[in-house]
Write a protein that holds these residues in place. Structure first.
Motif, PDB file in Angstrom:
ATOM      1  N   LEU A 177       3.452  14.616  14.969  1.00 38.34           N
ATOM      2  CA  LEU A 177       4.389  13.522  15.190  1.00 38.34           C
ATOM      3  C   LEU A 177       5.639  13.651  14.328  1.00 38.34           C
ATOM      4  O   LEU A 177       6.492  12.763  14.325  1.00 38.34           O
ATOM      5  N   GLY A 178       5.740  14.746  13.588  1.00 32.15           N
ATOM      6  CA  GLY A 178       6.939  14.990  12.792  1.00 32.15           C
ATOM      7  C   GLY A 178       7.106  14.060  11.615  1.00 32.15           C
ATOM      8  O   GLY A 178       8.232  13.713  11.246  1.00 32.15           O
ATOM      9  N   VAL A 179       6.000  13.654  10.983  1.00 31.79           N
ATOM     10  CA  VAL A 179       6.059  12.731   9.852  1.00 31.79           C
ATOM     11  C   VAL A 179       5.602  13.455   8.587  1.00 31.79           C
ATOM     12  O   VAL A 179       4.542  14.080   8.572  1.00 31.79           O
ATOM     13  N   ARG A 180       6.398  13.357   7.526  1.00 32.27           N
ATOM     14  CA  ARG A 180       6.048  14.004   6.268  1.00 32.27           C
ATOM     15  C   ARG A 180       6.603  13.180   5.112  1.00 32.27           C
ATOM     16  O   ARG A 180       7.816  13.142   4.902  1.00 32.27           O
ATOM     17  N   TYR A 181       5.744  12.489   4.407  1.00 27.84           N
ATOM     18  CA  TYR A 181       6.130  11.727   3.225  1.00 27.84           C
ATOM     19  C   TYR A 181       5.175  12.095   2.098  1.00 27.84           C
ATOM     20  O   TYR A 181       4.025  11.657   2.086  1.00 27.84           O
ATOM     21  N   HIS A 182       5.677  12.914   1.183  1.00 29.67           N
ATOM     22  CA  HIS A 182       4.863  13.371   0.067  1.00 29.67           C
ATOM     23  C   HIS A 182       5.310  12.700  -1.226  1.00 29.67           C
ATOM     24  O   HIS A 182       6.475  12.354  -1.386  1.00 29.67           O
ATOM     25  N   GLY A 183       4.355  12.551  -2.134  1.00 34.01           N
ATOM     26  CA  GLY A 183       4.640  11.986  -3.438  1.00 34.01           C
ATOM     27  C   GLY A 183       4.579  13.042  -4.518  1.00 34.01           C
ATOM     28  O   GLY A 183       4.445  14.239  -4.243  1.00 34.01           O
ATOM     29  N   PRO A 184       4.645  12.620  -5.779  1.00 37.38           N
ATOM     30  CA  PRO A 184       4.669  13.573  -6.898  1.00 37.38           C
ATOM     31  C   PRO A 184       3.416  14.435  -6.997  1.00 37.38           C
ATOM     32  O   PRO A 184       3.503  15.598  -7.360  1.00 37.38           O
TER      33      PRO A 184
ATOM     34  N   VAL B 188       0.865  -1.191   0.000  1.00 31.74           N
ATOM     35  CA  VAL B 188       0.000   0.000   0.000  1.00 31.74           C
ATOM     36  C   VAL B 188       0.900   1.239   0.000  1.00 31.74           C
ATOM     37  O   VAL B 188       1.711   1.431   0.906  1.00 31.74           O
ATOM     38  N   VAL B 189       0.751   2.065  -1.040  1.00 28.72           N
ATOM     39  CA  VAL B 189       1.515   3.312  -1.137  1.00 28.72           C
ATOM     40  C   VAL B 189       0.737   4.414  -0.429  1.00 28.72           C
ATOM     41  O   VAL B 189      -0.464   4.588  -0.676  1.00 28.72           O
ATOM     42  N   ALA B 190       1.412   5.137   0.454  1.00 32.44           N
ATOM     43  CA  ALA B 190       0.709   6.157   1.248  1.00 32.44           C
ATOM     44  C   ALA B 190       1.555   7.415   1.389  1.00 32.44           C
ATOM     45  O   ALA B 190       2.773   7.343   1.566  1.00 32.44           O
ATOM     46  N   GLU B 191       0.878   8.565   1.282  1.00 33.87           N
ATOM     47  CA  GLU B 191       1.488   9.841   1.633  1.00 33.87           C
ATOM     48  C   GLU B 191       1.039  10.179   3.051  1.00 33.87           C
ATOM     49  O   GLU B 191      -0.115   9.972   3.406  1.00 33.87           O
ATOM     50  N   ILE B 192       1.964  10.671   3.849  1.00 29.49           N
ATOM     51  CA  ILE B 192       1.657  10.982   5.250  1.00 29.49           C
ATOM     52  C   ILE B 192       2.086  12.407   5.552  1.00 29.49           C
ATOM     53  O   ILE B 192       3.166  12.838   5.146  1.00 29.49           O
ATOM     54  N   GLU B 193       1.235  13.134   6.265  1.00 29.30           N
ATOM     55  CA  GLU B 193       1.599  14.465   6.753  1.00 29.30           C
ATOM     56  C   GLU B 193       0.996  14.628   8.148  1.00 29.30           C
ATOM     57  O   GLU B 193      -0.209  14.808   8.298  1.00 29.30           O
ATOM     58  N   ASP B 194       1.841  14.507   9.156  1.00 29.94           N
ATOM     59  CA  ASP B 194       1.404  14.616  10.543  1.00 29.94           C
ATOM     60  C   ASP B 194       2.415  15.489  11.284  1.00 29.94           C
ATOM     61  O   ASP B 194       3.384  14.985  11.865  1.00 29.94           O
ATOM     62  N   PRO B 195       2.208  16.812  11.263  1.00 31.23           N
ATOM     63  CA  PRO B 195       3.160  17.719  11.915  1.00 31.23           C
ATOM     64  C   PRO B 195       3.347  17.431  13.395  1.00 31.23           C
ATOM     65  O   PRO B 195       4.442  17.598  13.933  1.00 31.23           O
TER      66      PRO B 195
ATOM     67  N   LEU C 288       3.381  18.526  -6.908  1.00 33.42           N
ATOM     68  CA  LEU C 288       2.817  19.336  -7.990  1.00 33.42           C
ATOM     69  C   LEU C 288       1.806  20.340  -7.454  1.00 33.42           C
ATOM     70  O   LEU C 288       1.757  21.494  -7.895  1.00 33.42           O
ATOM     71  N   LEU C 289       0.990  19.901  -6.485  1.00 32.05           N
ATOM     72  CA  LEU C 289       0.026  20.823  -5.878  1.00 32.05           C
ATOM     73  C   LEU C 289       0.748  21.928  -5.111  1.00 32.05           C
ATOM     74  O   LEU C 289       0.358  23.095  -5.169  1.00 32.05           O
ATOM     75  N   ASP C 290       1.815  21.561  -4.400  1.00 28.09           N
ATOM     76  CA  ASP C 290       2.590  22.560  -3.672  1.00 28.09           C
ATOM     77  C   ASP C 290       3.256  23.549  -4.621  1.00 28.09           C
ATOM     78  O   ASP C 290       3.501  24.702  -4.263  1.00 28.09           O
TER      79      ASP C 290
END
Length: 211
Positions: free
Chosen positions: A152-159, A143-150, A163-165
């Motif tokens: 807990l200090g977790v940030r995993y972004h994909g393409p 399972v591929v997942a993007e995570i953003e949890d400030p 692009l949105l950023d």
């Protein structure tokens, strides 16, 4: 004739945080003695090997004779769904995920998870990353997942997130042309409502409508 000795050159060092996330995951998954071969146009140009002699605090390749005092039986994960995380997560982050999933799940770091893990949670990366991880966990659903949890200090972004950023206004998930038309119309109309202040912020994409 005088031969001048060359001054030894210092070995270059690259901080792992400068590498792409999928490459870091592959390096973190290296077992002692294992290697990653880098290629260009199919030709080998370099090799990355592990210099770590321990995995999760246990000495590797130390055989324990049967019956030796202190021998521990492998954990029993029968009756629970084992989720292996192939991204760097703190113990607090894994505990939070496990708590939210419930008592029927256990969340383990990639290196601590058994080869029989049921789910492999991976960050967006390359097909080579998926293939390498799947070979280590042949039974797992990847399972591929993007995570953003400030918190807990977790940030995993994909393409898509990158692009949105960078300024893209919306993302529409894969769809047939008729469904794409409905998604596009929904997104454009929501954009017009946003301009008048009568709609919620844009999402990554509208949920597909039931046929």
């Amino acid at each position: 004739m005088m031969i001048r000795k060359r001054t030894p050159r210092a070995t270059p060092r690259v901080e792992v945080s400068r590498l792409p996330d999928d490459v870091v995951v592959l390096i973190d998954a290296l077992e002692p003695g294992a290697e990653i071969i880098l290629t260009r146009d199919g030709a080998s140009i370099a090799t990355i090997s592990s210099t770590i002699d321990v995995v999760e605090g246990a000495v590797v390749d130390r055989a324990v004779p049967d019956g030796e005092p202190g021998e521990q039986a492998p954990p029993d994960y029968d009756g629970v769904t084992v989720v292996a995380t192939a991204m760097e997560l703190s113990k607090a982050a894994r505990l939070a995920l496990s708590t939210q999933l419930g008592a029927d799940y256990v969340v383990l770091d990639l290196h601590a998870a058994p080869a029989t893990a049921d789910v492999l949670l991976v960050p967006p990366g390359s097909p080579q990353l998926i293939a390498a991880l799947r070979s280590s966990f042949p039974r797992a659903r990847v399972v591929v997942a993007e995570i953003e949890d400030p918190e807990l200090g977790v940030r995993y972004h994909g393409p898509v997130r990158r692009l949105l950023d960078a300024g893209a206004d919306a993302y529409l998930p894969p769809a047939t042309l008729p469904l794409l038309a409905r998604q596009l119309d929904h997104t454009l109309n929501q954009g017009r409502e946003l301009a008048t202040g009568s709609a919620a912020p844009l999402r990554i994409g509208p949920a597909p409508e039931a046929e």
